[in-house]
Design a protein around this motif. Sequence first.
Motif, PDB file in Angstrom:
ATOM      1  N   GLY A  22      51.407  -7.619  83.396  1.00  0.00           N
ATOM      2  CA  GLY A  22      50.191  -6.793  84.666  1.00  0.00           C
ATOM      3  C   GLY A  22      50.329  -5.366  85.040  1.00  0.00           C
ATOM      4  N   PRO A  23      49.041  -4.927  85.267  1.00  0.00           N
ATOM      5  CA  PRO A  23      49.720  -3.691  85.477  1.00  0.00           C
ATOM      6  C   PRO A  23      49.686  -3.114  87.057  1.00  0.00           C
ATOM      7  N   ASN A  24      50.856  -2.516  87.402  1.00  0.00           N
ATOM      8  CA  ASN A  24      51.483  -2.167  88.733  1.00  0.00           C
ATOM      9  C   ASN A  24      50.082  -1.546  89.927  1.00  0.00           C
ATOM     10  N   GLN A  25      48.648  -1.005  88.878  1.00  0.00           N
ATOM     11  CA  GLN A  25      48.232  -0.369  90.056  1.00  0.00           C
ATOM     12  C   GLN A  25      46.308  -1.664  89.510  1.00  0.00           C
ATOM     13  N   SER A  26      45.422  -1.933  90.086  1.00  0.00           N
ATOM     14  CA  SER A  26      45.099  -2.888  90.302  1.00  0.00           C
ATOM     15  C   SER A  26      43.368  -2.388  90.568  1.00  0.00           C
ATOM     16  N   TRP A  34      43.904  -1.976  80.516  1.00  0.00           N
ATOM     17  CA  TRP A  34      44.444  -3.342  79.894  1.00  0.00           C
ATOM     18  C   TRP A  34      43.747  -4.203  79.718  1.00  0.00           C
ATOM     19  N   VAL A  35      42.426  -4.673  80.430  1.00  0.00           N
ATOM     20  CA  VAL A  35      41.482  -5.950  79.143  1.00  0.00           C
ATOM     21  C   VAL A  35      41.266  -5.887  77.605  1.00  0.00           C
ATOM     22  N   LEU A  70      42.169  -0.326  70.880  1.00  0.00           N
ATOM     23  CA  LEU A  70      43.161   0.185  71.838  1.00  0.00           C
ATOM     24  C   LEU A  70      42.732   1.891  72.013  1.00  0.00           C
ATOM     25  N   THR A  71      41.621   2.327  71.375  1.00  0.00           N
ATOM     26  CA  THR A  71      41.095   3.332  71.480  1.00  0.00           C
ATOM     27  C   THR A  71      40.691   3.377  72.988  1.00  0.00           C
ATOM     28  N   ARG A  72      39.367   2.621  73.064  1.00  0.00           N
ATOM     29  CA  ARG A  72      38.970   2.844  73.904  1.00  0.00           C
ATOM     30  C   ARG A  72      39.645   2.121  75.529  1.00  0.00           C
ATOM     31  N   SER A  73      41.342   1.645  74.599  1.00  0.00           N
ATOM     32  CA  SER A  73      42.109   0.982  75.920  1.00  0.00           C
ATOM     33  C   SER A  73      42.750   2.807  76.799  1.00  0.00           C
TER      34      SER A  73
END
Length: 207
Positions: A22-26, A34-35, A70-73
């Motif tokens: 998971g990401p290290n920041q929330s 991440w989603v 992926l581009t939007r991510s």
Amino acid sequence: MEKLLIGSAALLDELNPIISFGPNQSIKRWAGSWVMCDIAIEHAHSLQNLMKIGNCTSAISLLRLQFDALTRSVWLLWGASEKKVERIMQNLSINTANADNGLPSHVEMIKQIDGKAPAEATRMLTEFRDVTWKASSSYVHGGIHAMKRHGEGYPLQLLEQILVNSNGLVMLSAVHLATMTGNMHVLNDITRIRDTYRNILPKLNFK
């Protein structure tokens, strides 16, 4: 083709340990990015499954969706303004259903990450768009590429190239997710993954 499909599935499996961190920041920016990256990976899974059963037109269409997600991510993490992040990350309701309206085009998103995101991400997304955009759009919108290929059959070389291109986006997704974990062991493992699957990745991944 079967060997390529097996290798492509194995590449996707390499992402499971990364995803588990998971990401290290929330904060919303990281959560949204991440989603969206996870959605891109889902499209890659679906593309492979459709290829296996011979639904090639639908599979090729998913390459465009994989690129879009992926581009939007990457843009959400590196290029989006706080106002845009807040707008996208609202709770979904009747009033917010059109919150996506007015967001930048993919060309503009890539411009906005230039100099902020890792250079590899900007370069790969730019070159990938330049090479595949027109043809992939034709499949999504029922254009001449979709009509002729579906009617006359798909050359094996084209199908293999689609899988390789999808794998390239998967590899970039792995790099993006690994960066977001903040875990040095995960980041250091990216080189191993890239080298292991070198034969089924596009040259874009090695410039």
